[in-house]
Design a protein around this motif. Structure first.
Motif, PDB file in Angstrom:
ATOM      1  N   GLY A   3       0.779  -1.222   0.000  1.00  0.00           N
ATOM      2  CA  GLY A   3       0.000   0.000   0.000  1.00  0.00           C
ATOM      3  C   GLY A   3       0.813   1.276   0.000  1.00  0.00           C
ATOM      4  N   THR A   4       2.134   1.176   0.090  1.00  0.00           N
ATOM      5  CA  THR A   4       3.021   2.338   0.071  1.00  0.00           C
ATOM      6  C   THR A   4       3.598   2.523  -1.324  1.00  0.00           C
ATOM      7  OG1 THR A   4       3.624   2.049   2.401  1.00  0.00           O
ATOM      8  CG2 THR A   4       5.112   3.359   1.039  1.00  0.00           C
ATOM      9  N   VAL A   5       3.503   3.722  -1.856  1.00  0.00           N
ATOM     10  CA  VAL A   5       4.016   4.023  -3.193  1.00  0.00           C
ATOM     11  C   VAL A   5       5.520   4.267  -3.114  1.00  0.00           C
ATOM     12  CG1 VAL A   5       3.897   5.607  -5.147  1.00  0.00           C
ATOM     13  CG2 VAL A   5       1.802   5.003  -3.918  1.00  0.00           C
ATOM     14  N   TYR A   6       6.248   3.671  -4.052  1.00  0.00           N
ATOM     15  CA  TYR A   6       7.706   3.788  -4.036  1.00  0.00           C
ATOM     16  C   TYR A   6       8.282   4.462  -5.276  1.00  0.00           C
ATOM     17  CZ  TYR A   6       8.151   1.069   0.205  1.00  0.00           C
ATOM     18  OH  TYR A   6       8.083   0.656   1.514  1.00  0.00           O
ATOM     19  N   GLY A   7       7.459   4.837  -6.235  1.00  0.00           N
ATOM     20  CA  GLY A   7       8.039   5.487  -7.401  1.00  0.00           C
ATOM     21  C   GLY A   7       7.013   5.859  -8.433  1.00  0.00           C
ATOM     22  N   TYR A   8       7.495   6.550  -9.469  1.00  0.00           N
ATOM     23  CA  TYR A   8       6.665   6.963 -10.595  1.00  0.00           C
ATOM     24  C   TYR A   8       6.638   5.846 -11.642  1.00  0.00           C
ATOM     25  CZ  TYR A   8       6.452  11.845  -9.036  1.00  0.00           C
ATOM     26  OH  TYR A   8       6.193  13.006  -8.324  1.00  0.00           O
ATOM     27  N   PRO A   9       5.462   5.319 -11.996  1.00  0.00           N
ATOM     28  CA  PRO A   9       5.392   4.331 -13.079  1.00  0.00           C
ATOM     29  C   PRO A   9       5.900   4.952 -14.380  1.00  0.00           C
ATOM     30  CG  PRO A   9       3.333   4.412 -11.841  1.00  0.00           C
ATOM     31  CD  PRO A   9       4.145   5.594 -11.402  1.00  0.00           C
ATOM     32  N   THR A  10       6.635   4.188 -15.129  1.00  0.00           N
ATOM     33  CA  THR A  10       7.138   4.697 -16.419  1.00  0.00           C
ATOM     34  C   THR A  10       6.567   3.838 -17.545  1.00  0.00           C
ATOM     35  OG1 THR A  10       9.190   3.397 -16.198  1.00  0.00           O
ATOM     36  CG2 THR A  10       9.214   5.628 -15.350  1.00  0.00           C
ATOM     37  N   GLU A  11       7.406   3.022 -18.129  1.00  0.00           N
ATOM     38  CA  GLU A  11       6.951   2.150 -19.210  1.00  0.00           C
ATOM     39  C   GLU A  11       5.881   1.187 -18.700  1.00  0.00           C
ATOM     40  OE1 GLU A  11       8.889  -1.420 -21.961  1.00  0.00           O
ATOM     41  OE2 GLU A  11      10.169  -0.022 -20.857  1.00  0.00           O
ATOM     42  N   ALA A  12       4.733   1.145 -19.368  1.00  0.00           N
ATOM     43  CA  ALA A  12       3.642   0.242 -19.002  1.00  0.00           C
ATOM     44  C   ALA A  12       3.345  -0.665 -20.178  1.00  0.00           C
ATOM     45  CB  ALA A  12       2.387   1.026 -18.616  1.00  0.00           C
ATOM     46  N   GLN A  13       3.252  -1.950 -19.916  1.00  0.00           N
ATOM     47  CA  GLN A  13       2.964  -2.915 -20.970  1.00  0.00           C
ATOM     48  C   GLN A  13       1.727  -3.726 -20.591  1.00  0.00           C
ATOM     49  OE1 GLN A  13       4.492  -2.844 -23.761  1.00  0.00           O
ATOM     50  NE2 GLN A  13       6.236  -1.582 -23.206  1.00  0.00           N
ATOM     51  N   THR A  14       0.735  -3.689 -21.441  1.00  0.00           N
ATOM     52  CA  THR A  14      -0.403  -4.591 -21.284  1.00  0.00           C
ATOM     53  C   THR A  14      -0.332  -5.638 -22.383  1.00  0.00           C
ATOM     54  OG1 THR A  14      -1.785  -3.103 -22.613  1.00  0.00           O
ATOM     55  CG2 THR A  14      -1.886  -2.855 -20.214  1.00  0.00           C
ATOM     56  N   TYR A  15      -1.049  -6.730 -22.181  1.00  0.00           N
ATOM     57  CA  TYR A  15      -1.019  -7.851 -23.118  1.00  0.00           C
ATOM     58  C   TYR A  15      -2.340  -7.943 -23.869  1.00  0.00           C
ATOM     59  CZ  TYR A  15       3.399  -9.777 -21.498  1.00  0.00           C
ATOM     60  OH  TYR A  15       4.739  -9.971 -21.231  1.00  0.00           O
ATOM     61  N   ALA A  16      -2.235  -8.247 -25.158  1.00  0.00           N
ATOM     62  CA  ALA A  16      -3.412  -8.398 -26.017  1.00  0.00           C
ATOM     63  C   ALA A  16      -3.105  -9.459 -27.070  1.00  0.00           C
ATOM     64  CB  ALA A  16      -3.779  -7.071 -26.665  1.00  0.00           C
ATOM     65  N   LEU A  17      -4.083  -9.725 -27.906  1.00  0.00           N
ATOM     66  CA  LEU A  17      -3.948 -10.763 -28.936  1.00  0.00           C
ATOM     67  C   LEU A  17      -3.523 -10.147 -30.260  1.00  0.00           C
ATOM     68  CD1 LEU A  17      -4.549 -13.845 -29.615  1.00  0.00           C
ATOM     69  CD2 LEU A  17      -6.696 -12.979 -30.594  1.00  0.00           C
ATOM     70  N   TYR A  18      -2.315 -10.464 -30.698  1.00  0.00           N
ATOM     71  CA  TYR A  18      -1.871 -10.120 -32.056  1.00  0.00           C
ATOM     72  C   TYR A  18      -2.392 -11.207 -33.004  1.00  0.00           C
ATOM     73  CZ  TYR A  18       1.699  -6.823 -30.257  1.00  0.00           C
ATOM     74  OH  TYR A  18       2.349  -5.784 -29.656  1.00  0.00           O
ATOM     75  N   TYR A  19      -2.889 -10.793 -34.166  1.00  0.00           N
ATOM     76  CA  TYR A  19      -3.291 -11.802 -35.141  1.00  0.00           C
ATOM     77  C   TYR A  19      -3.019 -11.304 -36.546  1.00  0.00           C
ATOM     78  CZ  TYR A  19      -7.687  -9.120 -35.756  1.00  0.00           C
ATOM     79  OH  TYR A  19      -8.638  -8.136 -36.014  1.00  0.00           O
TER      80      TYR A  19
ATOM     81  N   SER B  30      -0.619  -6.796 -16.942  1.00  0.00           N
ATOM     82  CA  SER B  30       0.189  -5.604 -17.179  1.00  0.00           C
ATOM     83  C   SER B  30       1.522  -5.756 -16.474  1.00  0.00           C
ATOM     84  CB  SER B  30      -0.516  -4.332 -16.687  1.00  0.00           C
ATOM     85  OG  SER B  30      -0.603  -4.312 -15.276  1.00  0.00           O
ATOM     86  N   THR B  31       2.557  -5.317 -17.132  1.00  0.00           N
ATOM     87  CA  THR B  31       3.894  -5.268 -16.545  1.00  0.00           C
ATOM     88  C   THR B  31       4.398  -3.844 -16.674  1.00  0.00           C
ATOM     89  OG1 THR B  31       5.056  -5.793 -18.606  1.00  0.00           O
ATOM     90  CG2 THR B  31       4.323  -7.653 -17.247  1.00  0.00           C
ATOM     91  N   GLY B  32       5.448  -3.522 -15.980  1.00  0.00           N
ATOM     92  CA  GLY B  32       5.933  -2.156 -16.098  1.00  0.00           C
ATOM     93  C   GLY B  32       7.196  -1.909 -15.310  1.00  0.00           C
ATOM     94  N   PHE B  33       7.647  -0.664 -15.408  1.00  0.00           N
ATOM     95  CA  PHE B  33       8.827  -0.193 -14.704  1.00  0.00           C
ATOM     96  C   PHE B  33       8.458   1.045 -13.901  1.00  0.00           C
ATOM     97  CE2 PHE B  33      10.476  -2.856 -17.965  1.00  0.00           C
ATOM     98  CZ  PHE B  33      11.709  -3.312 -17.539  1.00  0.00           C
ATOM     99  N   MET B  34       9.312   1.406 -12.996  1.00  0.00           N
ATOM    100  CA  MET B  34       9.092   2.592 -12.179  1.00  0.00           C
ATOM    101  C   MET B  34      10.419   3.303 -11.954  1.00  0.00           C
ATOM    102  SD  MET B  34       8.677   0.802  -8.423  1.00  0.00           S
ATOM    103  CE  MET B  34       9.172   2.239  -7.497  1.00  0.00           C
ATOM    104  N   LEU B  35      10.351   4.588 -11.673  1.00  0.00           N
ATOM    105  CA  LEU B  35      11.522   5.362 -11.283  1.00  0.00           C
ATOM    106  C   LEU B  35      11.388   5.720  -9.815  1.00  0.00           C
ATOM    107  CD1 LEU B  35      12.033   7.735 -14.335  1.00  0.00           C
ATOM    108  CD2 LEU B  35      13.782   6.229 -13.389  1.00  0.00           C
ATOM    109  N   GLY B  36      12.346   5.276  -9.016  1.00  0.00           N
ATOM    110  CA  GLY B  36      12.322   5.551  -7.593  1.00  0.00           C
ATOM    111  C   GLY B  36      13.659   6.065  -7.114  1.00  0.00           C
ATOM    112  N   VAL B  37      13.699   6.415  -5.832  1.00  0.00           N
ATOM    113  CA  VAL B  37      14.900   7.009  -5.240  1.00  0.00           C
ATOM    114  C   VAL B  37      15.523   6.027  -4.258  1.00  0.00           C
ATOM    115  CG1 VAL B  37      15.791   8.918  -3.851  1.00  0.00           C
ATOM    116  CG2 VAL B  37      14.003   9.334  -5.558  1.00  0.00           C
ATOM    117  N   ASN B  38      16.826   5.914  -4.330  1.00  0.00           N
ATOM    118  CA  ASN B  38      17.584   5.007  -3.479  1.00  0.00           C
ATOM    119  C   ASN B  38      17.593   5.510  -2.036  1.00  0.00           C
ATOM    120  OD1 ASN B  38      19.578   3.304  -2.344  1.00  0.00           O
ATOM    121  ND2 ASN B  38      20.735   3.263  -4.261  1.00  0.00           N
ATOM    122  N   THR B  39      17.464   4.595  -1.086  1.00  0.00           N
ATOM    123  CA  THR B  39      17.562   4.971   0.324  1.00  0.00           C
ATOM    124  C   THR B  39      18.926   5.543   0.654  1.00  0.00           C
ATOM    125  OG1 THR B  39      18.243   2.709   0.883  1.00  0.00           O
ATOM    126  CG2 THR B  39      15.896   3.219   1.056  1.00  0.00           C
ATOM    127  N   ALA B  40      19.935   5.179  -0.134  1.00  0.00           N
ATOM    128  CA  ALA B  40      21.295   5.636   0.135  1.00  0.00           C
ATOM    129  C   ALA B  40      21.617   6.972  -0.526  1.00  0.00           C
ATOM    130  CB  ALA B  40      22.298   4.584  -0.333  1.00  0.00           C
TER     131      ALA B  40
END
Length: 451
Positions: free
Chosen positions: A150-166, A324-334
């Motif tokens: 429930g805690t947000v850790y970053g900004y979603p970037t690239e988002a990929q959803t899946y569908a049927l190619y034909y 759906s799959t994706g990536f996020m941009l977050g900040v390092n604790t260090a």
């Protein structure tokens, strides 16, 4: 992964010596790249933030560098330097560099790894104002993927959803009028479009089940599982894995469907669909939206035969769902400069630019330029206006009903185990029941580990 199949080759960039860094400092800043050492923020010595991603080569590397150069040209006190490694090395690089005290300020992880990175103390929770920006600006699946417990850790970037190619031409040639909407229609279309020569060799695979990589083996299976109302791994409110839910009626239905397709000859898991579909040797395949950007240059004029439709559901009237799959941009604790890092991420992911009617965030513009999407539906509708590839629309529509990959600690290993058992099912080494039981036992053990 799912994204390893893209053109993302590269290696960790070496860190130049202090002397070389100082010698090149002026030239790098003029070019829009920060020097490879961290500054103090004093006049004449700007803060330098490092951003480590998998955008190591090609279009994506160039697309990311453009807004970074813009930031560096307009901000004197904070500069950003990009570093990149191949996707296959990204998680290991994050963990090893963190342990060595050399972690980058800004990280761009695959959301599947979020739980593991949070448990390892690598990712910093988003400050309240940024978390509110994210919850308000992105779709539910993307917010969930960028959150743990429930805690947000970053900004979603690239988002990929899946569908049927034909391939519309192949379907028409087989007398199939339009894409399948249900699993019985999918099986029928796969059977009718499958073609063999007189020796029994497959010329056209009706439905592309492929053991090539996670994106095809696991991604398409989870898309079908979600369409059946099932789930892979469940999690409690803290983000801790509570076990796999695939050994269920929905999981059994998906495994049985894939088993029938392979046993009936409509699917050949040994075929690389990334080569076979563009060459007209696969009629249908479930895949992620990034593939559209690769198919167009690869297929040339033959791309006009490609169409995209939602993932079929088990029965007419069932509610749509996909993966759906994706990536996020977050900040390092260090990071020594977390405030500056979050300011850059807000600028990149929420501030809109562009001509009237096509204003969008820099991240959305970046992704569309590379043939991808973000989970900001308003940006996507503005950028995918008249003249854009209509095959991207079903992936955009799917943002509203997609289910994110589970990102509990151990999710990467759980995905690898699922892939292994799916392939054992396809090759006849396991029955449907055996594959489900083995997956449940192995994944339950994995997510219960102390990470």
């Amino acid at each position: 992964m799912t994204q390893a199949h893209r053109d993302r080759t590269g290696a960790p960039h070496g860190r130049p010596s202090r002397r070389l860094a100082l010698a090149l400092s002026s030239a790098l800043l003029t070019a829009g790249c920060a020097p490879p050492h961290r500054g103090t923020g004093r006049p004449g010595d700007p803060i330098v933030l490092t951003l480590l991603s998998h955008y190591a080569s090609g279009t994506l590397r160039e697309a990311l560098q453009a807004p970074v150069d813009e930031w560096n040209a307009t901000h004197d006190r904070v500069k950003v330097r990009t570093e990149a490694v191949d996707f296959a090395d990204l998680l290991t690089t994050y963990m090893v560099r963190q342990a060595a005290g050399r972690g980058a300020d800004i990280l761009h992880p695959y959301c599947l790894w979020s739980g593991q990175l949070v448990r390892a103390g690598v990712l910093r929770p988003a400050p309240p104002g940024h978390a509110e920006d994210i919850r308000r600006g992105y779709g539910p699946a993307a917010v969930a993927a960028a959150s743990v417990g429930g805690t947000v850790y970053g900004y979603p970037t690239e988002a990929q959803t899946y569908a049927l190619y034909y391939n519309e031409r192949l379907l028409r040639a087989a007398g199939v009028d339009g894409p399948p909407h249900t699993w019985p229609e999918l099986e029928e279309a796969a059977r009718r479009t499958t073609r063999r020569d007189r020796y029994g060799n497959t010329l056209v695979q009706g439905f592309g089940l492929s053991a090539y990589d996670d994106s095809t083996t696991v991604g398409q299976t989870l898309a079908l599982l979600n369409a059946a109302g099932g789930r892979f791994v469940t999690a409690d409110g803290t983000g801790t894995g509570t076990g796999t839910a695939i050994d269920s009626a929905a999981g059994r239905a998906v495994f049985a469907l894939e088993h029938r397709l392979v046993a009936g000859g409509a699917s050949d898991p040994g075929v690389n669909v990334y080569q076979a579909f563009p060459s007209g040797r696969v009629a249908m395949v479930i895949g992620a939206g990034w593939w559209t950007g690769s198919l167009k240059p690869l297929m040339g004029r033959d791309y006009r035969d490609v169409r995209v439709a939602p993932v079929p559901v088990p029965r007419a009237g069932d509610r749509r769902a996909t993966l759906s799959t994706g990536f996020m941009l977050g900040v390092n604790t260090a990071s020594r400069h977390p405030g500056a890092a979050w300011d850059f991420l807000r600028w990149l992911n929420t501030r809109k630019t562009g001509p009237k009617g096509r204003t969008a965030t820099r991240m959305s513009t970046l992704q569309v330029s590379a043939g991808s999407l973000t989970a900001r539906a308003d940006d996507m509708r503005a950028l995918l206006g008249a003249g854009s590839d209509p095959n991207l629309r079903p992936f955009l529509d799917a943002l509203a009903y997609a289910v994110p990959e589970p990102n509990v600690p151990g999710a990467q290993r759980a995905k690898e185990l699922l892939r292994k058992n799916i392939e054992a099912l396809w090759t006849g080494q396991q029955s449907v029941d055996e594959a489900l039981r083995t997956t449940r036992r192995q994944v339950d053990q994995e997510v219960a580990r102390s990470w």
